[in-house]
Design a protein around this motif. Sequence first.
Motif, PDB file in Angstrom:
ATOM      1  N   TRP A   1      -4.344  10.229   0.678  1.00  0.00           N
ATOM      2  CA  TRP A   1      -3.895   8.886   0.335  1.00  0.00           C
ATOM      3  C   TRP A   1      -3.424   8.224   1.625  1.00  0.00           C
ATOM      4  O   TRP A   1      -2.613   8.812   2.369  1.00  0.00           O
ATOM      5  N   PHE A   2      -3.874   7.009   1.910  1.00  0.00           N
ATOM      6  CA  PHE A   2      -3.506   6.393   3.178  1.00  0.00           C
ATOM      7  C   PHE A   2      -3.676   4.874   3.112  1.00  0.00           C
ATOM      8  O   PHE A   2      -4.295   4.327   2.190  1.00  0.00           O
ATOM      9  N   TYR A   3      -3.115   4.211   4.104  1.00  0.00           N
ATOM     10  CA  TYR A   3      -3.268   2.760   4.258  1.00  0.00           C
ATOM     11  C   TYR A   3      -4.458   2.488   5.156  1.00  0.00           C
ATOM     12  O   TYR A   3      -4.683   3.178   6.148  1.00  0.00           O
ATOM     13  N   GLN A   4      -5.244   1.452   4.804  1.00  0.00           N
ATOM     14  CA  GLN A   4      -6.402   1.102   5.622  1.00  0.00           C
ATOM     15  C   GLN A   4      -6.507  -0.410   5.753  1.00  0.00           C
ATOM     16  O   GLN A   4      -6.329  -1.147   4.772  1.00  0.00           O
ATOM     17  N   SER A   5      -6.783  -0.870   6.964  1.00  0.00           N
ATOM     18  CA  SER A   5      -6.996  -2.281   7.235  1.00  0.00           C
ATOM     19  C   SER A   5      -8.439  -2.470   7.685  1.00  0.00           C
ATOM     20  O   SER A   5      -8.899  -1.771   8.598  1.00  0.00           O
ATOM     21  N   PRO A  45       9.084   9.012  -3.183  1.00  0.00           N
ATOM     22  CA  PRO A  45       9.575   7.687  -2.775  1.00  0.00           C
ATOM     23  C   PRO A  45       9.828   7.634  -1.275  1.00  0.00           C
ATOM     24  O   PRO A  45      10.527   8.481  -0.716  1.00  0.00           O
ATOM     25  N   VAL A  46       9.257   6.661  -0.621  1.00  0.00           N
ATOM     26  CA  VAL A  46       9.470   6.493   0.821  1.00  0.00           C
ATOM     27  C   VAL A  46      10.913   6.033   1.035  1.00  0.00           C
ATOM     28  O   VAL A  46      11.342   5.039   0.458  1.00  0.00           O
ATOM     29  N   PRO A  47      11.692   6.743   1.847  1.00  0.00           N
ATOM     30  CA  PRO A  47      13.127   6.448   1.966  1.00  0.00           C
ATOM     31  C   PRO A  47      13.472   5.192   2.744  1.00  0.00           C
ATOM     32  O   PRO A  47      14.620   4.806   2.805  1.00  0.00           O
ATOM     33  N   PHE A  48      12.478   4.534   3.361  1.00  0.00           N
ATOM     34  CA  PHE A  48      12.767   3.302   4.094  1.00  0.00           C
ATOM     35  C   PHE A  48      11.598   2.336   3.910  1.00  0.00           C
ATOM     36  O   PHE A  48      10.432   2.741   3.904  1.00  0.00           O
ATOM     37  N   PRO A  49      11.885   1.038   3.746  1.00  0.00           N
ATOM     38  CA  PRO A  49      10.855   0.053   3.421  1.00  0.00           C
ATOM     39  C   PRO A  49       9.926  -0.319   4.561  1.00  0.00           C
ATOM     40  O   PRO A  49       8.865  -0.895   4.332  1.00  0.00           O
ATOM     41  N   ASP A  50      10.315  -0.024   5.797  1.00  0.00           N
ATOM     42  CA  ASP A  50       9.489  -0.441   6.937  1.00  0.00           C
ATOM     43  C   ASP A  50       8.592   0.681   7.442  1.00  0.00           C
ATOM     44  O   ASP A  50       8.114   0.645   8.575  1.00  0.00           O
ATOM     45  N   ALA A  51       8.346   1.698   6.606  1.00  0.00           N
ATOM     46  CA  ALA A  51       7.457   2.799   7.006  1.00  0.00           C
ATOM     47  C   ALA A  51       6.043   2.273   7.211  1.00  0.00           C
ATOM     48  O   ALA A  51       5.571   1.411   6.459  1.00  0.00           O
ATOM     49  N   GLN A  52       5.355   2.794   8.214  1.00  0.00           N
ATOM     50  CA  GLN A  52       3.992   2.364   8.509  1.00  0.00           C
ATOM     51  C   GLN A  52       3.058   3.563   8.596  1.00  0.00           C
ATOM     52  O   GLN A  52       3.484   4.695   8.821  1.00  0.00           O
ATOM     53  N   ASP A  53       1.760   3.278   8.381  1.00  0.00           N
ATOM     54  CA  ASP A  53       0.696   4.280   8.525  1.00  0.00           C
ATOM     55  C   ASP A  53       0.938   5.516   7.659  1.00  0.00           C
ATOM     56  O   ASP A  53       0.746   6.650   8.101  1.00  0.00           O
ATOM     57  N   LEU A  54       1.360   5.289   6.424  1.00  0.00           N
ATOM     58  CA  LEU A  54       1.566   6.393   5.494  1.00  0.00           C
ATOM     59  C   LEU A  54       0.247   7.117   5.272  1.00  0.00           C
ATOM     60  O   LEU A  54      -0.778   6.505   4.986  1.00  0.00           O
ATOM     61  N   ASN A  55       0.252   8.440   5.425  1.00  0.00           N
ATOM     62  CA  ASN A  55      -0.974   9.239   5.329  1.00  0.00           C
ATOM     63  C   ASN A  55      -0.594  10.611   4.785  1.00  0.00           C
ATOM     64  O   ASN A  55       0.058  11.396   5.475  1.00  0.00           O
ATOM     65  N   PHE A  60      -5.580  -2.452   2.385  1.00  0.00           N
ATOM     66  CA  PHE A  60      -5.942  -1.639   1.224  1.00  0.00           C
ATOM     67  C   PHE A  60      -5.100  -0.372   1.137  1.00  0.00           C
ATOM     68  O   PHE A  60      -4.711   0.205   2.165  1.00  0.00           O
ATOM     69  N   ALA A  61      -4.839   0.033  -0.084  1.00  0.00           N
ATOM     70  CA  ALA A  61      -4.412   1.406  -0.343  1.00  0.00           C
ATOM     71  C   ALA A  61      -5.714   2.184  -0.503  1.00  0.00           C
ATOM     72  O   ALA A  61      -6.650   1.714  -1.160  1.00  0.00           O
ATOM     73  N   ALA A  62      -5.809   3.343   0.118  1.00  0.00           N
ATOM     74  CA  ALA A  62      -7.076   4.078   0.136  1.00  0.00           C
ATOM     75  C   ALA A  62      -6.875   5.512  -0.345  1.00  0.00           C
ATOM     76  O   ALA A  62      -5.803   6.105  -0.187  1.00  0.00           O
ATOM     77  N   LEU A  63      -7.941   6.036  -0.931  1.00  0.00           N
ATOM     78  CA  LEU A  63      -7.951   7.431  -1.380  1.00  0.00           C
ATOM     79  C   LEU A  63      -9.291   8.040  -1.021  1.00  0.00           C
ATOM     80  O   LEU A  63     -10.342   7.473  -1.349  1.00  0.00           O
ATOM     81  N   ALA A  64      -9.270   9.158  -0.321  1.00  0.00           N
ATOM     82  CA  ALA A  64     -10.489   9.890   0.027  1.00  0.00           C
ATOM     83  C   ALA A  64     -10.449  11.238  -0.671  1.00  0.00           C
ATOM     84  O   ALA A  64      -9.468  11.978  -0.549  1.00  0.00           O
ATOM     85  N   ALA A  88       0.841  -1.199   0.000  1.00  0.00           N
ATOM     86  CA  ALA A  88       0.000   0.000   0.000  1.00  0.00           C
ATOM     87  C   ALA A  88       0.876   1.250   0.000  1.00  0.00           C
ATOM     88  O   ALA A  88       0.613   2.212  -0.738  1.00  0.00           O
ATOM     89  N   SER A  89       1.927   1.267   0.813  1.00  0.00           N
ATOM     90  CA  SER A  89       2.829   2.410   0.882  1.00  0.00           C
ATOM     91  C   SER A  89       3.507   2.646  -0.460  1.00  0.00           C
ATOM     92  O   SER A  89       3.686   3.791  -0.890  1.00  0.00           O
ATOM     93  N   ASP A  90       3.879   1.568  -1.137  1.00  0.00           N
ATOM     94  CA  ASP A  90       4.532   1.687  -2.443  1.00  0.00           C
ATOM     95  C   ASP A  90       3.586   2.297  -3.470  1.00  0.00           C
ATOM     96  O   ASP A  90       3.982   3.167  -4.255  1.00  0.00           O
ATOM     97  N   ILE A  91       2.323   1.862  -3.460  1.00  0.00           N
ATOM     98  CA  ILE A  91       1.328   2.392  -4.400  1.00  0.00           C
ATOM     99  C   ILE A  91       1.095   3.882  -4.136  1.00  0.00           C
ATOM    100  O   ILE A  91       1.061   4.701  -5.059  1.00  0.00           O
ATOM    101  N   ILE A  92       0.949   4.229  -2.860  1.00  0.00           N
ATOM    102  CA  ILE A  92       0.704   5.619  -2.491  1.00  0.00           C
ATOM    103  C   ILE A  92       1.900   6.493  -2.876  1.00  0.00           C
ATOM    104  O   ILE A  92       1.738   7.600  -3.415  1.00  0.00           O
ATOM    105  N   ALA A  93       3.104   6.001  -2.622  1.00  0.00           N
ATOM    106  CA  ALA A  93       4.309   6.768  -2.939  1.00  0.00           C
ATOM    107  C   ALA A  93       4.388   7.071  -4.431  1.00  0.00           C
ATOM    108  O   ALA A  93       4.771   8.175  -4.836  1.00  0.00           O
ATOM    109  N   LYS A  94       3.999   6.110  -5.259  1.00  0.00           N
ATOM    110  CA  LYS A  94       4.028   6.324  -6.702  1.00  0.00           C
ATOM    111  C   LYS A  94       2.967   7.332  -7.132  1.00  0.00           C
ATOM    112  O   LYS A  94       3.194   8.147  -8.028  1.00  0.00           O
TER     113      LYS A  94
END
Length: 240
Positions: free
Chosen positions: A172-176, A141-151, A193-197, A130-136
Amino acid sequence: MESTETRVQSWGLQSLQAVWFTQSQLPDVAAVFTAATGAKPDNVQQPSIGLSLATGSDGKHQFHCQAVPGRTDFFKFSIPGQGVPLDFEVSSCLADFEAGILRAGDVVGPANRLALVSNLLREVGDQAEASDIIAKLVGWPVPFPDAQDLNIQVNRRARLSTGTSVNRLVRWFYQSLQEVVVGAVPAVKMRDFAALALDINTVPSELPATFNSAEQALIWKSICEESNRLLADRSLSSLK
């Protein structure tokens, strides 16, 4: 017809919400519901003073209309089935919703502001995807792969063809979400999910301004057109 695999990789509508901000007395929510859907509500309630609700379903979607002093809201949701309910025919669903709120505007009456809120989801394998999709989509680009709760949230104003200024707020955010799996022993499954509001709303005027139903119709059409464009693109660069 799209395959199940293709649909999993697609963005789908979770919900649509239209809002009329008003200064008049509460409208008849059952009449607003009927105007928007073409059918009578299954249930009408007044659970508290100043709050009226009307709900119903057409077998494919759930509809919810509520009115409180100062605003009237109309919602459309996909009915839960197998998995998290999403409507993958985004443009068609939005067009049907637009037709309904244009009819409902005659019942709601004059409004000071209008807003259309759309929620999109795309199922992913995990939060990292989800973070990868949002970053694109946002071009960052998110500078680290273990980023969480991207919003990430951005607002950019624009002027509609009607001359009305609107906020175009995109998040743009991650949703579970939980899914209840029905079986001999019901189980709860978490889905990512990758989410968009998207919230497009008219800018409060510095001077008193009220839109009648005819003026609302023109504004709603422009708002829905811009929503359709942004929901199809989904990127930060689409806020041109």
